[in-house]
Scaffold this motif. Structure first.
Motif, PDB file in Angstrom:
ATOM      1  N   LEU A  92     -11.760   7.376  -0.936  1.00 60.15           N
ATOM      2  CA  LEU A  92     -10.532   7.710  -0.215  1.00 60.15           C
ATOM      3  C   LEU A  92     -10.870   8.696   0.889  1.00 60.15           C
ATOM      4  N   ASN A  93     -10.218   8.551   2.029  1.00 63.81           N
ATOM      5  CA  ASN A  93     -10.373   9.526   3.102  1.00 63.81           C
ATOM      6  C   ASN A  93      -9.077   9.641   3.887  1.00 63.81           C
ATOM      7  N   GLU A  94      -9.050  10.589   4.808  1.00 69.87           N
ATOM      8  CA  GLU A  94      -7.827  10.850   5.566  1.00 69.87           C
ATOM      9  C   GLU A  94      -7.411   9.642   6.393  1.00 69.87           C
ATOM     10  N   GLU A  95      -8.388   8.932   6.946  1.00 70.86           N
ATOM     11  CA  GLU A  95      -8.077   7.778   7.781  1.00 70.86           C
ATOM     12  C   GLU A  95      -7.345   6.683   6.997  1.00 70.86           C
ATOM     13  N   LYS A  96      -7.761   6.445   5.757  1.00 68.14           N
ATOM     14  CA  LYS A  96      -7.116   5.417   4.943  1.00 68.14           C
ATOM     15  C   LYS A  96      -5.671   5.795   4.621  1.00 68.14           C
ATOM     16  N   VAL A  97      -5.435   7.076   4.322  1.00 69.29           N
ATOM     17  CA  VAL A  97      -4.066   7.517   4.040  1.00 69.29           C
ATOM     18  C   VAL A  97      -3.210   7.396   5.292  1.00 69.29           C
ATOM     19  N   GLN A  98      -3.773   7.776   6.440  1.00 68.04           N
ATOM     20  CA  GLN A  98      -3.042   7.657   7.703  1.00 68.04           C
ATOM     21  C   GLN A  98      -2.711   6.191   7.998  1.00 68.04           C
ATOM     22  N   ARG A  99      -3.667   5.313   7.718  1.00 65.93           N
ATOM     23  CA  ARG A  99      -3.453   3.887   7.963  1.00 65.93           C
ATOM     24  C   ARG A  99      -2.311   3.353   7.097  1.00 65.93           C
ATOM     25  N   SER A 100      -2.270   3.783   5.837  1.00 70.08           N
ATOM     26  CA  SER A 100      -1.196   3.324   4.948  1.00 70.08           C
ATOM     27  C   SER A 100       0.152   3.894   5.379  1.00 70.08           C
ATOM     28  N   GLU A 101       0.158   5.143   5.847  1.00 69.05           N
ATOM     29  CA  GLU A 101       1.407   5.750   6.339  1.00 69.05           C
ATOM     30  C   GLU A 101       1.908   5.016   7.578  1.00 69.05           C
ATOM     31  N   LYS A 102       0.996   4.671   8.472  1.00 71.10           N
ATOM     32  CA  LYS A 102       1.392   3.948   9.688  1.00 71.10           C
ATOM     33  C   LYS A 102       1.950   2.580   9.340  1.00 71.10           C
ATOM     34  N   TYR A 103       1.312   1.894   8.387  1.00 70.72           N
ATOM     35  CA  TYR A 103       1.797   0.581   7.977  1.00 70.72           C
ATOM     36  C   TYR A 103       3.206   0.699   7.397  1.00 70.72           C
ATOM     37  N   PHE A 104       3.435   1.724   6.579  1.00 71.91           N
ATOM     38  CA  PHE A 104       4.752   1.940   5.994  1.00 71.91           C
ATOM     39  C   PHE A 104       5.781   2.259   7.081  1.00 71.91           C
ATOM     40  N   ALA A 105       5.392   3.103   8.029  1.00 73.45           N
ATOM     41  CA  ALA A 105       6.308   3.482   9.108  1.00 73.45           C
ATOM     42  C   ALA A 105       6.652   2.290   9.988  1.00 73.45           C
ATOM     43  N   ASP A 106       5.672   1.419  10.224  1.00 71.96           N
ATOM     44  CA  ASP A 106       5.889   0.261  11.100  1.00 71.96           C
ATOM     45  C   ASP A 106       6.745  -0.823  10.449  1.00 71.96           C
ATOM     46  N   HIS A 107       6.645  -0.951   9.115  1.00 70.24           N
ATOM     47  CA  HIS A 107       7.292  -2.075   8.439  1.00 70.24           C
ATOM     48  C   HIS A 107       8.429  -1.672   7.501  1.00 70.24           C
ATOM     49  N   GLY A 108       8.656  -0.378   7.333  1.00 74.59           N
ATOM     50  CA  GLY A 108       9.767   0.066   6.495  1.00 74.59           C
ATOM     51  C   GLY A 108       9.520  -0.183   5.018  1.00 74.59           C
ATOM     52  N   VAL A 109      10.589  -0.175   4.219  1.00 77.47           N
ATOM     53  CA  VAL A 109      10.453  -0.262   2.766  1.00 77.47           C
ATOM     54  C   VAL A 109       9.831  -1.578   2.312  1.00 77.47           C
ATOM     55  N   VAL A 110       9.980  -2.652   3.128  1.00 78.38           N
ATOM     56  CA  VAL A 110       9.389  -3.938   2.756  1.00 78.38           C
ATOM     57  C   VAL A 110       7.864  -3.864   2.770  1.00 78.38           C
ATOM     58  N   ALA A 111       7.319  -2.795   3.357  1.00 80.32           N
ATOM     59  CA  ALA A 111       5.867  -2.607   3.375  1.00 80.32           C
ATOM     60  C   ALA A 111       5.307  -2.492   1.967  1.00 80.32           C
ATOM     61  N   THR A 112       6.114  -2.014   1.024  1.00 76.29           N
ATOM     62  CA  THR A 112       5.635  -1.912  -0.355  1.00 76.29           C
ATOM     63  C   THR A 112       5.432  -3.283  -0.981  1.00 76.29           C
ATOM     64  N   LEU A 113       6.075  -4.306  -0.403  1.00 78.06           N
ATOM     65  CA  LEU A 113       5.881  -5.685  -0.866  1.00 78.06           C
ATOM     66  C   LEU A 113       4.687  -6.317  -0.150  1.00 78.06           C
ATOM     67  N   THR A 114       4.740  -6.362   1.184  1.00 76.53           N
ATOM     68  CA  THR A 114       3.674  -7.009   1.942  1.00 76.53           C
ATOM     69  C   THR A 114       2.351  -6.245   1.829  1.00 76.53           C
ATOM     70  N   GLY A 115       2.454  -4.910   1.722  1.00 76.68           N
ATOM     71  CA  GLY A 115       1.244  -4.096   1.623  1.00 76.68           C
ATOM     72  C   GLY A 115       0.435  -4.380   0.377  1.00 76.68           C
ATOM     73  N   ARG A 116       1.100  -4.857  -0.692  1.00 79.05           N
ATOM     74  CA  ARG A 116       0.384  -5.177  -1.932  1.00 79.05           C
ATOM     75  C   ARG A 116      -0.544  -6.379  -1.765  1.00 79.05           C
ATOM     76  N   LEU A 117      -0.404  -7.102  -0.661  1.00 79.93           N
ATOM     77  CA  LEU A 117      -1.215  -8.293  -0.436  1.00 79.93           C
ATOM     78  C   LEU A 117      -2.407  -8.033   0.478  1.00 79.93           C
ATOM     79  N   LEU A 118      -2.494  -6.813   1.030  1.00 77.41           N
ATOM     80  CA  LEU A 118      -3.506  -6.534   2.037  1.00 77.41           C
ATOM     81  C   LEU A 118      -4.642  -5.670   1.502  1.00 77.41           C
ATOM     82  N   PRO A 119      -5.879  -6.005   1.845  1.00 76.89           N
ATOM     83  CA  PRO A 119      -7.018  -5.176   1.422  1.00 76.89           C
ATOM     84  C   PRO A 119      -6.866  -3.739   1.918  1.00 76.89           C
TER      85      PRO A 119
END
Length: 204
Positions: A92-119
Protein backbone atom coordinates in the motif's frame (compact mmCIF):
# COMPACT_ATOMS: atom_id res chain seq x y z
CA UNK A 1 2.03 -19.77 -3.06
CA UNK A 2 1.69 -23.47 -3.90
CA UNK A 3 -1.71 -23.86 -5.55
CA UNK A 4 -1.80 -27.62 -5.03
CA UNK A 5 -1.49 -27.29 -1.25
CA UNK A 6 -4.09 -24.52 -1.26
CA UNK A 7 -6.48 -26.66 -3.28
CA UNK A 8 -6.20 -29.54 -0.83
CA UNK A 9 -7.21 -27.32 2.10
CA UNK A 10 -9.99 -25.27 0.54
CA UNK A 11 -13.36 -25.43 2.27
CA UNK A 12 -16.10 -22.86 2.80
CA UNK A 13 -14.45 -21.56 5.97
CA UNK A 14 -11.05 -21.04 4.35
CA UNK A 15 -12.70 -19.47 1.29
CA UNK A 16 -14.44 -16.95 3.55
CA UNK A 17 -11.26 -16.23 5.53
CA UNK A 18 -9.00 -15.85 2.49
CA UNK A 19 -11.50 -13.58 0.73
CA UNK A 20 -11.80 -11.48 3.89
CA UNK A 21 -8.03 -11.05 3.80
CA UNK A 22 -8.10 -10.29 0.06
CA UNK A 23 -10.69 -7.57 0.58
CA UNK A 24 -8.57 -5.68 3.13
CA UNK A 25 -5.30 -3.90 2.41
CA UNK A 26 -3.38 -7.18 2.76
CA UNK A 27 -2.40 -8.31 -0.77
CA UNK A 28 -3.91 -11.65 -1.69
CA UNK A 29 -5.30 -12.48 -5.14
CA UNK A 30 -8.90 -13.68 -5.20
CA UNK A 31 -8.12 -15.60 -8.40
CA UNK A 32 -6.22 -18.26 -6.43
CA UNK A 33 -9.18 -18.79 -4.08
CA UNK A 34 -12.47 -18.71 -5.97
CA UNK A 35 -11.37 -20.22 -9.30
CA UNK A 36 -9.64 -23.26 -7.70
CA UNK A 37 -12.62 -23.74 -5.35
CA UNK A 38 -14.98 -23.75 -8.34
CA UNK A 39 -12.61 -26.16 -10.10
CA UNK A 40 -13.05 -28.52 -7.15
CA UNK A 41 -16.80 -27.90 -7.15
CA UNK A 42 -16.97 -29.05 -10.77
CA UNK A 43 -15.41 -32.32 -9.59
CA UNK A 44 -18.17 -32.70 -7.01
CA UNK A 45 -16.20 -31.78 -3.86
CA UNK A 46 -18.11 -28.57 -3.15
CA UNK A 47 -21.17 -26.62 -4.23
CA UNK A 48 -20.23 -23.86 -6.67
CA UNK A 49 -23.10 -21.63 -5.51
CA UNK A 50 -21.88 -21.86 -1.91
CA UNK A 51 -18.35 -21.10 -3.11
CA UNK A 52 -19.62 -17.79 -4.53
CA UNK A 53 -21.76 -17.09 -1.44
CA UNK A 54 -18.97 -17.64 1.08
CA UNK A 55 -16.44 -15.78 -1.08
CA UNK A 56 -18.81 -12.81 -1.26
CA UNK A 57 -19.47 -12.85 2.49
CA UNK A 58 -15.72 -12.85 3.07
CA UNK A 59 -15.27 -9.95 0.65
CA UNK A 60 -18.03 -8.02 2.43
CA UNK A 61 -16.42 -8.56 5.84
CA UNK A 62 -13.03 -7.41 4.59
CA UNK A 63 -14.58 -4.37 2.94
CA UNK A 64 -16.37 -3.53 6.19
CA UNK A 65 -13.02 -3.53 8.02
CA UNK A 66 -11.60 -1.03 5.53
CA UNK A 67 -14.77 1.06 5.65
CA UNK A 68 -14.82 1.18 9.47
CA UNK A 69 -11.10 2.00 9.69
CA UNK A 70 -11.48 4.90 7.26
CA UNK A 71 -14.76 6.07 8.80
CA UNK A 72 -13.45 6.26 12.38
CA UNK A 73 -9.71 6.94 11.88
CA UNK A 74 -10.05 9.59 9.19
CA UNK A 75 -7.87 10.70 6.31
CA UNK A 76 -4.68 11.74 8.22
CA UNK A 77 -4.25 8.35 9.88
CA UNK A 78 -5.13 6.40 6.72
CA UNK A 79 -2.53 8.31 4.70
CA UNK A 80 -0.02 8.01 7.53
CA UNK A 81 -0.45 4.23 7.45
CA UNK A 82 -0.11 4.20 3.65
CA UNK A 83 3.25 5.99 3.97
CA UNK A 84 4.49 3.76 6.79
CA UNK A 85 6.67 0.66 6.64
CA UNK A 86 3.64 -1.48 7.57
CA UNK A 87 1.64 0.03 4.74
CA UNK A 88 4.42 -0.70 2.27
CA UNK A 89 4.59 -4.29 3.54
CA UNK A 90 0.93 -4.55 2.52
CA UNK A 91 1.89 -3.17 -0.92
CA UNK A 92 0.00 0.00 0.00
CA UNK A 93 1.18 3.53 -0.68
CA UNK A 94 -0.17 7.06 -0.81
CA UNK A 95 -0.60 6.97 -4.58
CA UNK A 96 -2.90 3.93 -4.43
CA UNK A 97 -5.10 5.55 -1.77
CA UNK A 98 -5.25 8.76 -3.81
CA UNK A 99 -6.18 6.76 -6.90
CA UNK A 100 -9.05 5.05 -5.07
CA UNK A 101 -10.26 8.40 -3.68
CA UNK A 102 -10.23 9.93 -7.16
CA UNK A 103 -12.15 6.98 -8.57
CA UNK A 104 -14.75 7.35 -5.81
CA UNK A 105 -14.99 11.11 -6.35
CA UNK A 106 -15.37 10.71 -10.12
CA UNK A 107 -18.02 7.98 -9.99
CA UNK A 108 -19.90 8.62 -6.74
CA UNK A 109 -21.39 5.90 -4.53
CA UNK A 110 -21.75 3.50 -7.49
CA UNK A 111 -17.94 3.35 -7.44
CA UNK A 112 -18.22 0.84 -4.60
CA UNK A 113 -19.91 -1.49 -7.11
CA UNK A 114 -17.81 -0.94 -10.24
CA UNK A 115 -14.62 -0.53 -8.22
CA UNK A 116 -14.94 -4.11 -6.94
CA UNK A 117 -14.30 -5.28 -10.51
CA UNK A 118 -11.09 -3.34 -11.10
CA UNK A 119 -7.52 -4.40 -10.25
CA UNK A 120 -5.87 -2.43 -7.40
CA UNK A 121 -9.04 -0.35 -6.88
CA UNK A 122 -10.95 -3.48 -5.76
CA UNK A 123 -9.18 -3.82 -2.41
CA UNK A 124 -9.14 -0.08 -1.63
CA UNK A 125 -12.50 1.27 -2.82
CA UNK A 126 -13.97 0.76 0.67
CA UNK A 127 -11.49 3.28 2.09
CA UNK A 128 -12.82 6.40 0.29
CA UNK A 129 -16.36 5.17 0.98
CA UNK A 130 -15.54 5.23 4.70
CA UNK A 131 -13.74 8.57 4.47
CA UNK A 132 -16.80 10.05 2.72
CA UNK A 133 -19.03 8.47 5.40
CA UNK A 134 -21.16 6.84 2.72
CA UNK A 135 -24.48 5.41 3.92
CA UNK A 136 -23.64 1.97 5.31
CA UNK A 137 -26.69 0.26 3.79
CA UNK A 138 -25.82 1.48 0.29
CA UNK A 139 -22.18 0.60 0.87
CA UNK A 140 -22.98 -3.02 1.74
CA UNK A 141 -25.50 -3.34 -1.10
CA UNK A 142 -23.13 -2.11 -3.79
CA UNK A 143 -20.17 -3.98 -2.33
CA UNK A 144 -22.14 -7.22 -2.27
CA UNK A 145 -23.29 -6.82 -5.87
CA UNK A 146 -19.80 -5.93 -7.11
CA UNK A 147 -18.07 -8.69 -5.16
CA UNK A 148 -20.77 -11.17 -6.15
CA UNK A 149 -20.31 -10.41 -9.85
CA UNK A 150 -16.52 -10.71 -9.60
CA UNK A 151 -16.70 -13.98 -7.65
CA UNK A 152 -19.23 -15.39 -10.11
CA UNK A 153 -16.87 -14.62 -13.00
CA UNK A 154 -13.99 -16.35 -11.20
CA UNK A 155 -16.19 -19.32 -10.30
CA UNK A 156 -17.29 -19.66 -13.94
CA UNK A 157 -13.62 -19.63 -14.95
CA UNK A 158 -12.72 -22.38 -12.47
CA UNK A 159 -15.72 -24.48 -13.50
CA UNK A 160 -14.81 -24.11 -17.17
CA UNK A 161 -11.14 -24.94 -16.62
CA UNK A 162 -12.09 -28.23 -14.95
CA UNK A 163 -13.31 -29.49 -18.33
CA UNK A 164 -10.17 -28.57 -20.28
CA UNK A 165 -7.05 -28.72 -18.06
CA UNK A 166 -5.63 -31.11 -15.45
CA UNK A 167 -4.97 -29.80 -11.96
CA UNK A 168 -1.22 -29.61 -12.65
CA UNK A 169 -1.86 -26.89 -15.26
CA UNK A 170 -4.54 -25.02 -13.32
CA UNK A 171 -2.37 -22.27 -11.82
CA UNK A 172 -0.88 -21.26 -15.17
CA UNK A 173 -4.28 -21.25 -16.87
CA UNK A 174 -5.89 -19.19 -14.09
CA UNK A 175 -3.15 -16.57 -14.46
CA UNK A 176 -3.52 -16.55 -18.24
CA UNK A 177 -7.31 -16.26 -18.33
CA UNK A 178 -7.42 -13.79 -15.43
CA UNK A 179 -5.44 -11.27 -17.47
CA UNK A 180 -7.95 -11.51 -20.32
CA UNK A 181 -10.86 -11.14 -17.90
CA UNK A 182 -9.32 -8.04 -16.30
CA UNK A 183 -8.86 -6.38 -19.69
CA UNK A 184 -12.48 -7.05 -20.67
CA UNK A 185 -13.82 -5.83 -17.31
CA UNK A 186 -11.75 -2.64 -17.35
CA UNK A 187 -12.98 -1.91 -20.87
CA UNK A 188 -16.61 -2.55 -19.85
CA UNK A 189 -16.35 -0.32 -16.76
CA UNK A 190 -14.79 2.48 -18.83
CA UNK A 191 -17.62 2.25 -21.38
CA UNK A 192 -20.29 2.28 -18.66
CA UNK A 193 -18.62 5.21 -16.88
CA UNK A 194 -18.38 7.14 -20.15
CA UNK A 195 -22.06 6.49 -20.85
CA UNK A 196 -23.18 7.83 -17.46
CA UNK A 197 -20.83 10.82 -17.79
CA UNK A 198 -22.35 11.58 -21.20
CA UNK A 199 -25.89 11.33 -19.80
CA UNK A 200 -24.97 13.67 -16.94
CA UNK A 201 -23.39 16.14 -19.36
CA UNK A 202 -26.40 16.00 -21.68
CA UNK A 203 -28.79 16.59 -18.77
CA UNK A 204 -26.96 19.75 -17.71
Amino acid sequence: MNLSSLLSNLNYGTILLLMLIESTVIPFPSEVVVAPAAYHAAAGYQNVVLVVVFATIGADLGAMINYAAAYYLGRPLIYSFARSKWGHMCLLNEEKVQRSEKYFADHGVVATLTGRLLPVIRQLISVPAGLAKMNFGKFILYTTIGAGVWNTILAALGWYLHSIVPESQLEAKINEYSEYIKIVIVAAVVIVAAYFAWKKFKKH
